[in-house]
Design an enzyme around this catalytic site. Structure first.
Site, short mmCIF file in Angstrom:
data_model
loop_
_atom_site.label_atom_id
_atom_site.label_comp_id
_atom_site.label_asym_id
_atom_site.label_seq_id
_atom_site.Cartn_x
_atom_site.Cartn_y
_atom_site.Cartn_z
N ASN A 27 46.84 -3.14 28.90
CA ASN A 27 47.38 -4.02 29.93
C ASN A 27 48.82 -4.35 29.54
OD1 ASN A 27 44.45 -4.27 29.93
ND2 ASN A 27 44.76 -5.79 31.52
N LEU A 40 51.76 -7.03 25.85
CA LEU A 40 50.94 -5.83 25.84
C LEU A 40 49.68 -6.11 25.04
CD1 LEU A 40 50.78 -2.60 26.18
CD2 LEU A 40 51.72 -2.57 23.88
N HIS A 41 48.52 -5.79 25.59
CA HIS A 41 47.30 -5.82 24.80
C HIS A 41 46.38 -4.70 25.25
CE1 HIS A 41 45.75 -8.35 28.18
NE2 HIS A 41 44.61 -7.76 27.88
N GLN A 42 45.39 -4.47 24.43
CA GLN A 42 44.52 -3.32 24.64
C GLN A 42 43.07 -3.74 24.52
OE1 GLN A 42 45.55 0.80 23.27
NE2 GLN A 42 44.29 0.11 21.58
#
Length: 81
Positions: A27, A40-42
């Site tokens: 994201n 940003l993260h996953q």
């Protein structure tokens, strides 16, 4: 660094829970669900044949066969080993 951590997380999840596959999603930005501009993260989601990934969308429910504390305890134990 993010790729290195992703590979390590998948290794730990594979050891801890023996999934048959993974969904990995990133994201980036507020519109994508990251909440903050430039953030940003996953997500790394272990998957098994026959699991019910549609439940959140269709039934408005979540399935949790283990508590988050149980999951964290197992991952932490393997990470420290």
């Amino acid at each position: 660094e993010m790729q290195t951590q992703t590979v390590r997380a998948i290794q730990l999840l594979r050891q801890a829970f023996n999934p048959q596959g993974f969904n990995v999603g990133i994201n980036l930005g507020r519109a994508a669900g990251a909440g903050l501009p430039g953030h940003l993260h996953q997500h790394i989601v272990p998957r098994w044949n026959g699991d019910t990934n549609f439940m959140s969308v269709v039934g408005n429910v979540r399935i949790h066969p283990q508590t988050i504390d149980q999951v964290w305890s197992e991952i932490d134990r393997l990470h420290r080993a």
